[in-house]
Scaffold this motif. Sequence first.
Motif, PDB file in Angstrom:
ATOM      1  N   UNK A  21      12.120  69.569  56.136  1.00  0.00           N
ATOM      2  CA  UNK A  21      12.690  69.120  54.817  1.00  0.00           C
ATOM      3  C   UNK A  21      12.927  70.693  54.039  1.00  0.00           C
ATOM      4  N   UNK A  22      12.318  71.631  54.843  1.00  0.00           N
ATOM      5  CA  UNK A  22      12.111  72.811  54.825  1.00  0.00           C
ATOM      6  C   UNK A  22      13.886  73.480  53.591  1.00  0.00           C
ATOM      7  N   UNK A  23      13.094  73.954  52.555  1.00  0.00           N
ATOM      8  CA  UNK A  23      14.696  75.268  52.676  1.00  0.00           C
ATOM      9  C   UNK A  23      15.343  76.085  52.974  1.00  0.00           C
ATOM     10  N   UNK A  24      16.704  75.086  53.267  1.00  0.00           N
ATOM     11  CA  UNK A  24      17.718  75.838  54.105  1.00  0.00           C
ATOM     12  C   UNK A  24      17.992  77.882  53.916  1.00  0.00           C
ATOM     13  N   UNK A  25      18.016  77.934  54.904  1.00  0.00           N
ATOM     14  CA  UNK A  25      18.173  79.816  55.055  1.00  0.00           C
ATOM     15  C   UNK A  25      16.524  80.403  54.480  1.00  0.00           C
ATOM     16  N   UNK A  26      16.013  79.840  54.443  1.00  0.00           N
ATOM     17  CA  UNK A  26      14.413  80.362  54.106  1.00  0.00           C
ATOM     18  C   UNK A  26      13.937  81.279  55.316  1.00  0.00           C
ATOM     19  N   UNK A  27      13.710  82.333  54.499  1.00  0.00           N
ATOM     20  CA  UNK A  27      13.294  83.392  55.657  1.00  0.00           C
ATOM     21  C   UNK A  27      12.147  84.504  54.590  1.00  0.00           C
ATOM     22  N   UNK A  28      11.515  85.001  54.698  1.00  0.00           N
ATOM     23  CA  UNK A  28      10.203  85.913  54.739  1.00  0.00           C
ATOM     24  C   UNK A  28       9.956  85.218  53.137  1.00  0.00           C
ATOM     25  N   UNK A  29       9.327  83.697  53.577  1.00  0.00           N
ATOM     26  CA  UNK A  29       8.519  83.045  52.312  1.00  0.00           C
ATOM     27  C   UNK A  29       7.161  83.388  52.358  1.00  0.00           C
ATOM     28  N   UNK A  30       6.733  83.556  50.188  1.00  0.00           N
ATOM     29  CA  UNK A  30       5.567  83.128  50.380  1.00  0.00           C
ATOM     30  C   UNK A  30       5.180  82.325  49.747  1.00  0.00           C
ATOM     31  N   UNK A  31       3.529  82.111  49.337  1.00  0.00           N
ATOM     32  CA  UNK A  31       3.409  81.197  48.533  1.00  0.00           C
ATOM     33  C   UNK A  31       2.683  81.732  47.080  1.00  0.00           C
ATOM     34  N   UNK A  32       2.752  81.374  45.987  1.00  0.00           N
ATOM     35  CA  UNK A  32       2.330  81.363  44.645  1.00  0.00           C
ATOM     36  C   UNK A  32       1.581  79.809  44.360  1.00  0.00           C
ATOM     37  N   UNK A  33       0.637  80.500  42.892  1.00  0.00           N
ATOM     38  CA  UNK A  33      -0.389  79.332  42.265  1.00  0.00           C
ATOM     39  C   UNK A  33      -0.176  79.550  41.242  1.00  0.00           C
ATOM     40  N   UNK A  34       0.342  78.294  40.271  1.00  0.00           N
ATOM     41  CA  UNK A  34      -0.131  79.033  39.109  1.00  0.00           C
ATOM     42  C   UNK A  34      -1.398  78.035  38.419  1.00  0.00           C
TER      43      UNK A  34
END
Length: 211
Positions: A21-34
Amino acid sequence: MDITGLRPSKARVEPRGGYSARLPGHDHGSVWFDPVAKHHVGADEPYSGRALSKMAERDAWARQHNWSLAKPDWAGMYFPEGGSKLFLYADASKGYSLDGLLKALSKASAAIVPENCDRVAIEAHAPFVTPGDKAAAEAKRAKDVQRKAPSPRGPKTTVEYRLPLSGKPRRRPKTAMPVDAHAKIGLLLKGVLVDMRARAGVYKRIDAVRS
């Protein structure tokens, strides 16, 4: 981080369903917290060609999962000078909006790319030392010199001298010893050394004085 307040995170950001279910075309991702909204935000930085070819699929993905997907005005982090494009995405089902981040990033300074960074040229075989490392080394040397500096005060009857090889500071009498006194002391020291050959500790100490 400074302008958005976001903090790096090791969490996974994707709708239920995991990898499929991940985002199509996803590449070089990172995760951040608000930390204010207590919500995670994903950053996706595909190359422009890949992003354009998957745009319809990406928009459909956002609608299907009720997620927000937006492209900030800011160029991005991964490789903006090489064509990567920054997108932000987050779960909108609980009311989280990307608008605040988009507004903040619209006021951010230019992305950090080689064209607007200071450059340092070095020989190919030379190790690179950062300006911070150089400053720290110079401060340490100055501190060591200050700590090792001989005291300006000392016994009035002696002066300082240094051994030729080791450079260690020593002290000797100010007045020169007469030659006959040298000869007498030399005989005394040699006599002690002859008698103390079996006493290694004594011999070494006397021999150091003689030397």
